[in-house]
Structure formats: C-alpha cells, structure tokens
Design an enzyme around this catalytic site. Structure first.
Site, PDB file in Angstrom:
ATOM      1  N   GLU A  89       0.769  -2.837  -3.603  1.00  0.00           N
ATOM      2  CA  GLU A  89       1.124  -4.255  -3.662  1.00  0.00           C
ATOM      3  C   GLU A  89       2.540  -4.310  -4.206  1.00  0.00           C
ATOM      4  O   GLU A  89       2.775  -4.144  -5.403  1.00  0.00           O
ATOM      5  CB  GLU A  89       0.179  -5.058  -4.549  1.00  0.00           C
ATOM      6  CG  GLU A  89       0.489  -6.553  -4.516  1.00  0.00           C
ATOM      7  CD  GLU A  89      -0.244  -7.352  -5.551  1.00  0.00           C
ATOM      8  OE1 GLU A  89       0.364  -8.284  -6.104  1.00  0.00           O
ATOM      9  OE2 GLU A  89      -1.419  -7.049  -5.817  1.00  0.00           O
ATOM     10  N   GLU A  96      13.811 -11.112  -3.961  1.00  0.00           N
ATOM     11  CA  GLU A  96      12.834 -11.449  -4.996  1.00  0.00           C
ATOM     12  C   GLU A  96      13.534 -11.363  -6.350  1.00  0.00           C
ATOM     13  O   GLU A  96      13.858 -10.278  -6.833  1.00  0.00           O
ATOM     14  CB  GLU A  96      11.650 -10.483  -4.956  1.00  0.00           C
ATOM     15  CG  GLU A  96      10.586 -10.815  -5.986  1.00  0.00           C
ATOM     16  CD  GLU A  96       9.447  -9.814  -5.999  1.00  0.00           C
ATOM     17  OE1 GLU A  96       8.304 -10.230  -6.209  1.00  0.00           O
ATOM     18  OE2 GLU A  96       9.709  -8.603  -5.803  1.00  0.00           O
ATOM     19  N   CYS A 119       4.552 -11.943  -8.357  1.00  0.00           N
ATOM     20  CA  CYS A 119       4.899 -11.458  -7.020  1.00  0.00           C
ATOM     21  C   CYS A 119       4.668 -12.501  -5.944  1.00  0.00           C
ATOM     22  O   CYS A 119       5.296 -12.443  -4.874  1.00  0.00           O
ATOM     23  CB  CYS A 119       4.120 -10.183  -6.696  1.00  0.00           C
ATOM     24  SG  CYS A 119       2.330 -10.364  -6.793  1.00  0.00           S
ATOM     25  N   LYS A 175      -1.871   4.403 -15.608  1.00  0.00           N
ATOM     26  CA  LYS A 175      -0.515   4.457 -16.146  1.00  0.00           C
ATOM     27  C   LYS A 175       0.041   3.037 -16.226  1.00  0.00           C
ATOM     28  O   LYS A 175       0.460   2.466 -15.232  1.00  0.00           O
ATOM     29  CB  LYS A 175       0.408   5.319 -15.292  1.00  0.00           C
ATOM     30  CG  LYS A 175       1.780   5.514 -15.967  1.00  0.00           C
ATOM     31  CD  LYS A 175       2.881   5.835 -15.001  1.00  0.00           C
ATOM     32  CE  LYS A 175       4.234   5.728 -15.686  1.00  0.00           C
ATOM     33  NZ  LYS A 175       4.521   4.327 -16.142  1.00  0.00           N
TER      34      LYS A 175
END
Length: 527
Positions: A287, A422, A321, A212
């Site tokens: 993750e 973040e 990331c 996906k």
C-alpha cells in the site's frame, strides 16, 4: 477506521494525559532496556525479550511535547536473524504453527479486549509518538480493537472449495494454509491502526510474524505485541525489530520470510518489490502513495461537501494516504467551494494534542514539516494561489511542534506540484473542470490509483463516475473510512494486493490443490 471511531470522545477530563511527565506506560516494560537517568532506551522485542541496542540509541523528539520522549535502538542484522529464526521455528515446530482456528481466534479475541482495557494508555502513546490529537488517538485505538475482533472471527472460517464435476473418477478440493513467516512493515502516520490492518489477519491465517515499525513510532507496536503475549500468543511467534532502512531491507530479502506486507511511500515500495525476490521468490502486498482525486459535481450539497472535505483534507494533519488532497470541482461551484473550504480550514483549532478542544496537532517531525512546507513554497513559485494557510503558526499553551496551518490552494495546472504530488500534510488544492468527461480523464491521468471520492446527490451521475474512476476504492459523499470487513488496496503506483476483508487474510495463506482419483489410471493416453 470509521469517522465515528476517529472522533471517539470519552470525555475523560480527569485523566492526566501528558505521558512524557510520568514515564512510559507499563505496557512497554518488556521493551525498555535502560530506564535510569534521562529518557528510557527501547530495544527490539524478540521472543518476548528486549534486545539491547548497540550504544545509547537514537533520541526521538516527541512532536507532542517538543522534548526527547525515548531513545530507540537500531536493529542490527543479528537481531533480524534472531527474530526470523524464532518465527520460523514457531511456525515449523512450535505450538502456534499447530494451533487450530479456534486457538488463534481466542488469542485475537483476548487481545481485542485487552486493547479496549488499556485504551487510555495506548491513546497516550499515540499522542506522544505522532502528535495527533487525543480524540483521534482514541479512535485509532478503537479501530485496532475492532480489527482484532473481526479477524478473530475469521480465524475459524479459513476454507477452500470443492470441485467434483471434472470427470467420472476425479474428486478435488483446495485447502487454505498459512503462508509461513510474515514480515510486516508499518508506517508512522497510523502506527496502531495500520498494524491492525496487517497483524490480526496474518495471525488469523496462522502465520508467525516479524513486525518492523517506523523508528519514529515504535511505541504502540511494542505495546500491542505485549498485549498479544499477555493474551497467550507463543512468544517466538511474534517479534518487533526496531531500526532504520537496513533492518527493513534485511527482513524483506531474508530467505525464511515467506510474505511481506508494506505500507509507506511509493519509492520505498518500488525498492521492496525489486528486492523481495533477491534470495527467493515471495509475495508482497504494497500500500504505497496516493493522490486522492475528489470529484465535486454541480449536483453536490456544498454544505456537506465543505464539512466532509475539511475532514478528508486535514484529519491527522493531512498525513493520510487517502487524504482528499486534490479537489476537482465543477466550474459552476468551484469558486464558492474554494472560498468556503478556505474559511472553514482557517477556523480549525490547532493546539495541545492532549486537549479535548484541539482539532489539529503538529506534524510528526521537523524533517517531515520541512518537506511539506517546501512543497507549498514550490507551488507558490509555480503560480498556485494560496486561499488560506501556508504559514507556520505557534499555538499557545503547548510545547508541541512543528505546526502547519491547514492550507487550501487553487490552480488550473495539473502539472503543478500541488496537483501531481502526494504532499502528505494539511494541504489540499481546488481545481475547476468544465465537463464530467474532463474530470474523469484528469483524475485517471494520475500515477496513483489508491482511492477517489465523488460528491453528488444525483445517484446515476455518482455511480457513472464511480465506475469510470480507476482506483481501488471510491467513496460516494464520503471519504477516508475503512472497515475491516471490506478490502482496501490500490492500483498503479499506489501498490497492489489488498488489506482488510477476507482478501486481506487470504494474502497470508497459500492455496493447495488436492486431487483424488477413485478409479486409477487405465490407459496412459486416454484423457
């Protein structure tokens, strides 16, 4: 992906790069369900066949062109059911479920060669769907080919272990077996590169797969799967389901899905972890988010640091990331570092993503831009100082949008938005520290634990800091590089279970223990 791969430059100036002006590559023919007037409509790819969406699909505006590049159909629950059912059949009774390691290796090796053969087309698709510069797109393609090649080799080396010294009459061994049906949820920032972290090890282990991709970036997942089918993979062994959150949720909770591998935000990761066992217990690899602390000591080479952190902070528009988004620098050098980094960031070239000279392209979407820009404005209100950037430029010669200037901030406040959250954009913050103990304590106080980097030419100092940092990866005098040979994974709110390396493939397996009793049982109560 290595820095060299991400900067790979083929200098192919004669190849016309603007995919939007010549239609989508033939690699996507399998997935196009309508290509009449207007942008093509893409459908899910189930068993090698496109599934037409309900309605005309949702328009996707390309950040590289500013226009509608394609329409993408939503993945209904019936599409998820069909994809999982085919994957289950391929694993339980199909040819893929009975394939040998050599068979699997051949498919993956052929796919690696096909990726290299179609590298220019795949790089075009990456630019079109993400807006990243063409040089970075080429590197991402090279990294994906490298991953398929590496895991193709591991497919022939999936082994257990033997145990013989556990008694006079007992011999035992373990067997690594494929886990079954794997659901792979891929984000938009590296749609081909992160697919390369998940798909080759899943197939190398012998799983069948349902992918996906993000609805923002389905093109390269569909193209890669087309190449796998060309390489000889059984069509039922792999499907691509397009759609928003409900399709992903249905895939995660499905009873016939055995393992789930997800890369994305921490918020979504928490949701997946909570719901993966709603129908039956299953293992999950996450993750999730990160806020990489970068420790710069007084023994660092500032020339190297400035160049290294310019890349770490602004590569892929900071949509990484493990981006170097929080720089903790010794107070003796922090001021100079901040000024020099701000000056270097201001010289980065923003422009047409297909241009060889462009170093930064637009962010992936207007919605994402709005969130990053709002975080910068919040930081200003909190007293954070802007050393450079923080503006909305409009580079000439391109219709690409939305752009954000590479931004360098300064603050002493660890509770500020810029230091804590973040932001996932071209934004980094410099913070001074007074001692190494203080730097380590502040770095480890983060909710995240994905990665860190240490910059120092004192080997003992660098190693001491590395061993004290509580993250899954630490780079010394470097950043962001990932290699298929070594694992990459996080701790705390950055997730758990690694990708890449032998560990990344073994996630897609189950261990079975076999005991052989050579003498039979004599006394019921005798140990």
């Amino acid at each position: 992906m290595t820095t060299a791969e991400l900067h790979e430059d083929h200098n192919d100036h004669d190849h016309h790069r603007d995919t939007a002006h010549r239609g989508l590559t033939p690699l996507l023919d399998r997935a196009i369900v309508s290509s009449g007037e207007g942008p093509p409509v893409l459908g899910s790819l189930v068993g090698g066949v496109a599934v037409a969406p309900e309605g005309e699909g949702t328009a996707r505006i390309s950040p590289a062109t500013g226009g509608i590049a394609f329409r993408v159909g939503g993945g209904s629950l019936s599409v998820v059911e069909a994809a999982v059912a085919r994957a289950r059949a391929a694993f339980d009774t199909g040819t893929w479920g009975r394939a040998s390691g050599r068979d699997r290796a051949r498919v993956l090796a052929r796919t690696a060669l096909l990726i290299e053969e179609h590298a220019a087309e795949l790089a075009d698709l990456l630019v079109l769907e993400t807006g990243k510069p063409i040089r970075e797109a080429r590197g991402e393609v090279a990294a994906a080919a490298n991953a398929f090649e590496y895991f193709g080799g591991l497919a022939r080396d999936l082994n257990g272990r033997t145990v013989r010294d556990i008694g006079d009459s007992v011999f035992a061994f373990t067997v690594r077996e494929p886990a079954g049906v794997a659901a792979l949820i891929v984000p938009w920032n590296f749609p081909l590169g992160i697919l390369g972290q998940k798909l080759p090890p899943a197939l190398a282990a012998g799983c069948s797969v349902v992918v996906k991709p993000s609805p923002l970036t389905p093109l390269t997942s569909l193209a890669a799967v087309s190449l796998l089918l060309e390489a000889g993979l059984e069509p039922d062994a792999i499907s691509v389901v397009l759609g928003e959150g409900p399709a992903g949720a249905a895939l995660v909770a499905h009873r016939d899905v055995d393992v789930v591998s997800f890369t994305g935000s921490t918020a979504t990761g928490r949701h997946i972890a909570a719901h993966a066992g709603s129908q039956r217990l299953k293992r999950v690899a996450l993750e999730a988010g990160g806020k990489t602390p970068v420790l710069v000591t007084a023994h660092a080479d500032l020339d190297e640091v400035v160049e290294g952190l310019t890349f770490a902070a602004f590569f892929n528009q900071g949509q990484v990331c493990v981006a170097g988004s929080r720089i903790l620098a010794d107070a003796a050098v922090a001021g100079e570092l901040g000024e020099r980094l701000a000056g270097r960031a201001a010289r980065l070239v923003l422009g047409d993503p297909w241009s060889e000279s462009t170093q930064m392209g637009p962010l992936v979407s207007q919605q994402h831009f709005d969130g990053v820009f709002a975080a910068i404005e919040t930081s200003r209100a909190e007293g954070v100082r802007v050393l450079s950037g923080g503006r909305r430029p409009e580079p000439g010669g391109t219709r690409a949008r939305p752009f954000l200037d590479p931004t360098v901030l300064w603050t002493d406040d660890d509770h500020s938005t810029a230091a804590r959250e973040e932001l996932f954009g071209p934004v980094t913050v410099v913070q001074p520290y007074s001692s190494l103990d203080e730097a380590v304590e502040r770095a480890n106080a983060s909710a995240y634990g994905l990665a860190a980097s240490v910059w120092s030419n004192d080997v003992r100092e660098a190693m001491d800091l590395t061993l004290r940092l509580r993250t899954g990866t630490v780079w010394i005098n470097g950043s962001t590089d990932a290699f298929p040979e070594i694992p990459l994974g996080g701790r705390r709110d950055s997730g758990y279970n690694a990708e890449f390396g032998r560990e990344g493939m073994e996630f897609f397996t189950e261990s079975k223990t076999v005991q052989i009793n050579r003498a039979g049982r004599k006394d019921w109560y005798t140990a």
